[in-house]
Design a protein around this motif. Structure first.
Motif, mmCIF file in Angstrom:
data_model
loop_
_atom_site.group_PDB
_atom_site.id
_atom_site.type_symbol
_atom_site.label_atom_id
_atom_site.label_comp_id
_atom_site.label_asym_id
_atom_site.label_seq_id
_atom_site.Cartn_x
_atom_site.Cartn_y
_atom_site.Cartn_z
ATOM 1 N N UNK A 1 0.909 -1.277 0.018
ATOM 2 C CA UNK A 1 -0.021 0.080 -0.076
ATOM 3 C C UNK A 1 1.061 1.218 0.033
ATOM 4 N N UNK A 2 1.875 1.107 0.818
ATOM 5 C CA UNK A 2 2.831 2.320 0.979
ATOM 6 C C UNK A 2 3.271 2.751 -0.688
ATOM 7 N N UNK B 1 -5.761 3.694 -1.309
ATOM 8 C CA UNK B 1 -6.076 2.371 -1.192
ATOM 9 C C UNK B 1 -6.610 1.457 -2.460
ATOM 10 N N UNK B 2 -7.405 2.338 -3.114
ATOM 11 C CA UNK B 2 -8.108 2.007 -4.274
ATOM 12 C C UNK B 2 -6.946 1.752 -5.286
ATOM 13 N N UNK B 3 -5.927 2.523 -5.390
ATOM 14 C CA UNK B 3 -4.908 2.236 -6.394
ATOM 15 C C UNK B 3 -4.191 0.622 -6.211
ATOM 16 N N UNK B 4 -3.857 0.637 -4.803
ATOM 17 C CA UNK B 4 -3.300 -0.515 -4.471
ATOM 18 C C UNK B 4 -4.094 -1.781 -4.907
ATOM 19 N N UNK B 5 -5.412 -1.863 -4.672
ATOM 20 C CA UNK B 5 -6.239 -2.738 -4.928
ATOM 21 C C UNK B 5 -6.239 -2.894 -6.440
ATOM 22 N N UNK C 1 -11.793 -5.845 0.854
ATOM 23 C CA UNK C 1 -11.680 -4.329 0.327
ATOM 24 C C UNK C 1 -12.692 -3.528 1.049
ATOM 25 N N UNK C 2 -13.866 -3.810 1.195
ATOM 26 C CA UNK C 2 -14.624 -3.086 1.950
ATOM 27 C C UNK C 2 -14.380 -2.846 3.597
#
Length: 193
Positions: free
Chosen positions: A38-39, A44-48, A100-101
């Motif tokens: 994630x870093x 978070x959306x970009x990571x997922x 994700x939620x």
């Protein structure tokens, strides 16, 4: 037939190049997949999304990623502040959408707990005002702690106005003279006559 043999030969040659490249591509994608955190992403959306894209690309090179492995990698790449939610995701065997939620909800909670920048501004102020806002321990204090609460200028602003200071000094001197005269009159009855 000569043209068919040439077309077939070209196809076989391309297939060999692609297949040899396929394994190297799979290795590169696998490395990116397991090292993504994630870093390293903007949100978070970009990571997922990046995890999901890498999983799809691995499937394209015949290295499919199961949903449970995708969720495990999602959790593994999280920073320490998500440890509680990560444990909950692992213990409930959450699928991709649930995980994700849960992470989105946790991110909202974390953001809500961060101090507002405006509260920092409110908490800080000029250092000369701190002494004015200290409550007075005088028994005649009628709930007023400072001249600023009465709408009066502070002593520091009076010092910047020399004319006002002179007038205040004259008034103070006149008041002191009147008090002295009153004290003398009260203590010396012969002076009244």
């Amino acid at each position: 037939m000569d043209s068919d043999g040439t077309a077939r030969g070209a196809w076989v040659k391309l297939e060999k190049i692609y297949l040899s490249n396929k394994k190297a591509r799979a290795a590169t994608l696998e490395t990116k997949f397991v090292n993504l955190t994630l870093a390293a992403c903007s949100s978070l959306d970009d990571y997922c999304q990046k995890l999901k894209d890498l999983a799809n690309q691995l499937e394209d090179v015949d290295q499919p990623i199961s949903e449970s492995r995708l969720v495990l990698q999602l959790v593994r790449g999280l920073p320490q502040e998500f440890d509680t939610t990560a444990s909950l995701i692992n213990s409930t065997n959450a699928d991709w959408d649930e995980a994700r939620s849960m992470l989105t909800d946790e991110l909202i909670r974390i953001e809500a707990c961060k101090p507002n920048s405006s509260s920092v501004i409110v908490a800080t102020g000029p250092s000369n005002r701190s002494s004015q806002q200290q409550p007075s321990h005088n028994s005649r204090n009628l709930g007023v702690n400072s001249s600023s609460q009465l709408g009066l200028p502070s002593s520091s602003s009076l010092q910047t106005l020399p004319a006002a200071e002179d007038e205040a000094g004259d008034l103070g001197t006149k008041t002191e003279e009147a008090v002295e005269a009153g004290v003398q009159a009260a203590t010396n009855p012969t002076h009244l006559g």
